[in-house]
Scaffold this active site. Structure first.
Site, mmCIF file in Angstrom:
data_model
loop_
_atom_site.group_PDB
_atom_site.id
_atom_site.type_symbol
_atom_site.label_atom_id
_atom_site.label_comp_id
_atom_site.label_asym_id
_atom_site.label_seq_id
_atom_site.Cartn_x
_atom_site.Cartn_y
_atom_site.Cartn_z
ATOM 1 N N ASP A 166 -14.302 -9.666 22.508
ATOM 2 C CA ASP A 166 -14.078 -10.868 21.439
ATOM 3 C C ASP A 166 -14.178 -12.154 22.387
ATOM 4 O O ASP A 166 -14.087 -12.278 23.431
ATOM 5 C CB ASP A 166 -12.765 -10.731 20.726
ATOM 6 C CG ASP A 166 -12.796 -11.468 19.352
ATOM 7 O OD1 ASP A 166 -13.627 -12.233 19.029
ATOM 8 O OD2 ASP A 166 -11.999 -11.224 18.621
ATOM 9 N N ASP A 171 -15.399 -12.147 10.338
ATOM 10 C CA ASP A 171 -13.991 -11.689 10.135
ATOM 11 C C ASP A 171 -13.822 -11.461 8.585
ATOM 12 O O ASP A 171 -12.735 -10.922 8.228
ATOM 13 C CB ASP A 171 -13.175 -12.854 10.724
ATOM 14 C CG ASP A 171 -12.901 -12.683 12.120
ATOM 15 O OD1 ASP A 171 -13.372 -11.627 12.632
ATOM 16 O OD2 ASP A 171 -12.463 -13.530 12.719
#
Length: 705
Positions: free
Chosen positions: A454, A522
């Site tokens: 990430d 997301d």
């Protein structure tokens, strides 16, 4: 077969792919590399005659039509290369030095007529693709004690589209949780710039651009497209000549205001800015990019991506051994093949305010380390994965207290925190080495199968105090990330990696060249995902698109959606599950088992087949197998690219359909009634059909999903 040809009499180069040609020449008067043709196939003689014709009728003393636009003379369009020498002089006056053809590769060497700068234009073609790869190499040819050359902009290539076809631009815009929103807009006159100044390719834009005449649709029309293979800041500038000249598209790494220096003896290589001409509309263009990614970008393209479970939306920061074991048992029962522990397993990471950089298991949550959890996950028959964010640190961390100089910062400027964190400077060799060592140790200790890499914030105060050429960090950071990933994969060949950047902040072919799949947003709301996944598919393949089924109401949007609909939308890529399974009912868990098993049956077609975007539907085709996932009301859905002479058998009901009728009249879809209906159809071609046939020769209802 692809090839590279050269006509010496006119100094014309021709790159030929399976369906297209690209031609350029070295101008007879000033050695400028001039674009001639990008489109249907030509012979080298035809290209040479085109060079003679253009030489009589056109002036190339402008930015339009040059292979790499520079400053100097009457050039007033956007430059691809901006340099400044120690004397204060700027620009380039070309001198042709020669060329080298090596199979499917062409290097054209040029230099400045006075200053010690050599520029190599690089081209490559492939037998299995119409994509043409272009890049630039700069070399300082001066003596060791010469002054460095300041580089203000160095794009990888400048592409030229014929003026009559330059009416419309297609690109993607977005934001966090709303990435990859496709836009098709008339091409403005003058300059239009698409860019990211964030240090990553960004949620707000993606580094690609398509051009057409305004008449292309999903399956018809000429489309010119360009894609930058890069994961850092970038810029692509389209220039439409108000006088009616061709449209140019110049692009490369970096953005305005970034300068760096090329030292004597140094060679710098740009990333690839690839281009594709296709006559089969936007769908054909996308399928060509998908095939190119599989053949020349993805490390392991033919490997089926596993069904994963990730517990982030179930637990948030409350990551414990007991909780993860419970989720793992439920995930395994559904048929998950990979269990991923997300943020919150390490250091003092009980919120987003602390712990980043301290990559050891939290001793309170995992008193015996990760070993017991890894063993349990493997006992359940799943592989084990972890979330990591190697490029970040929190000010409240042992790492930052020890190495505050490792983050991006500038003298006498506050260090802006976003999400409570700062960016580590991966341009520094010591930071890169530190990151590789702890990742190597972590993966080796537990033979970890999967990492979710990430990167949750953009660059600010992007300085490198003490370094003599701090502007290099923007590019060097991205190359540092690539270096760690490549070293890690070489050391652990079975490791697989998912790229993520706060969702889809690094959705680009650059990152895909070093990872296996991408977390594209997301936002897991299935309704919103339709548009996000549509935009993603313009360039990127389904096999690399992570898509999860999560809870309802959705934690991001609050929208309530049927479980089957959520599965169907996620099954158009690499399926994952991310809901709180401890709260799912027995009926929901049973439905999930059914859908996971169904996905595994269709997975080779979805992940490895060709993708066709239909009206409120997606079709996949691999050999004789067809998968259709559709949403919306009952209707006839016309399919595409089937064999009209074949019959197609429904793999669930056994019904036969004539290919010709599916192509003309369509497949009748009758999903279950209710909000957000959806349906999944599996067909297989029957080349020698038996006695069964469709009633009345027409396609029949498809009701089971």
């Amino acid at each position: 077969m692809s090839q590279v040809s050269y006509a010496a009499s006119s100094r014309t180069f021709l790159l030929t792919t399976s369906s297209t040609s690209y031609a350029l020449r070295i101008a007879p008067d000033d050695d400028t590399p001039q674009h001639l043709h990008w489109g249907p196939r030509l012979t080298v003689d035809q290209a040479a005659s085109l060079a003679a014709h253009d030489g009589m009728t056109s002036s190339f003393a402008s930015a339009s039509g040059e292979e790499l636009a520079v400053e100097g003379g009457p050039r007033f369009g956007p430059p691809s290369l901006l340099v400044r020498y120690a004397s204060g002089a700027r620009g380039v006056e070309w001198a042709f030095e020669g060329y080298h053809i090596d199979g499917h590769r062409l290097d054209i060497r040029l230099r400045d007529r006075y200053f010690p700068l050599e520029v190599t234009l690089r081209y490559a073609v492939h037998d299995d693709s119409d994509v043409i790869e272009r890049s630039v190499a700069l070399r300082h040819t001066g003596a060791p004690d010469d002054e460095a050359i300041e580089v203000l902009r160095s794009d990888a290539a400048c592409w030229t589209v014929p003026a009559r076809f330059s009416e419309r631009l297609s690109h993607a815009v977005g934001n966090w949780s709303g990435e990859a929103q496709l836009r098709r807009t008339p091409a403005p006159y003058a300059e239009t710039t698409f860019t990211s100044r964030r240090g990553i390719s960004s949620h707000q834009a993606q580094p690609w651009l398509m051009v057409d005449a305004g008449d292309a649709d999903e399956e018809h029309g000429d489309v010119w497209s360009t894609v930058l293979v890069w994961s850092g800041s970038w810029r692509i500038t389209a220039h439409r000549d108000p006088a009616g000249g061709p449209l140019t598209v110049t692009g490369g790494a970096g953005h305005e205001g970034i300068t760096w220096h090329l030292s004597p003896g140094e060679t710098w290589q740009s990333p690839v800015f690839a281009g594709l001409f296709n006559t089969a509309g936007f769908g054909g263009t996308s399928r060509a990019w998908h095939a190119y990614s599989a053949a020349h970008i993805l490390p392991r393209p033919d490997e089926l991506r596993p069904v994963l479970y990730n517990g982030w939306e179930a637990t948030g920061w409350d990551v414990t051994l007991h909780g993860q074991r419970k989720l793992a048992a439920l995930a395994a029962d559904l048929g998950a093949e990979l269990f991923v522990v997300d943020d919150g397993w390490f250091g003092q990471r009980t919120s987003d305010a602390a712990g980043l950089g301290d990559w050891y298991p939290n001793p309170d949550r995992f008193p015996d380390g990760l070993g017991p959890l890894v063993a349990e996950v493997r006992r359940l028959g799943m592989r084990f994965g972890l979330w990591v964010e190697p490029e970040m640190t929190n000010p409240d961390s042992d790492l930052y207290r020890t190495h505050p100089d490792w983050v991006l910062h500038q003298p006498h400027r506050r260090r802006t925190e976003l999400r409570g964190q700062l960016v580590l400077n991966f341009a520094r060799p010591d930071v890169v080495e530190w990151a590789y060592k702890w990742l190597d140790r972590l993966v080796a200790e537990h033979d970890i199968d999967f990492l979710k890499w990430d990167m949750n914030r953009a660059f600010t105060e992007a300085g490198w105090p003490g370094h003599p050429d701090g502007g290099r960090l923007w590019e060097a950071h991205t190359r540092g990330v690539y270096t760690v990933l490549d070293r890690l994969r070489r050391s652990h060949p079975s490791l697989r990696v998912e790229g993520c950047a706060g969702g889809g902040g690094r959705t680009d072919l650059g990152m895909l060249a070093h990872t296996d799949q991408t977390w594209i947003s997301d936002n897991t709301d299935a309704v919103d995902r339709i548009a996000i996944q549509h935009g993603y598919s313009q360039v990127h393949p389904a096999r690399a698109m992570s898509a999860w089924v999560t809870d309802s109401p959705n934690p991001h949007t609050g929208r309530t959606t049927p479980l089957r609909f959520r599965f169907h939308i996620a099954m158009t890529g690499a399926l994952g599950i991310g809901g709180d399974l401890t709260r799912w009912s027995a009926d929901e868990l049973a439905e999930a088992r059914t859908q996971v098993a169904l996905y595994k049956a269709i997975r080779p077609v979805v992940q490895l087949g060709r993708q066709y975007r239909l009206s409120d539907a997606v079709q996949y085709l691999a050999g004789d197998d067809v998968v259709v996932i559709a949403w919306g009301p009952a209707r006839f859905l016309v399919l595409t690219d089937l064999d009209p002479a074949a019959q197609y058998e429904d793999q669930d009901s056994g019904t036969l359909y004539h290919g010709a009728l599916l192509l003309r009249h369509g497949l009748r879809l009758a999903p279950e009634h209710g909000d957000l209906p959806s349906v999944l159809v599996r067909l297989r071609a029957v080349r020698h059909p038996g006695s069964r046939s469709t009633r009345d020769g027409r396609p029949q209802d498809r009701t089971r999903s």
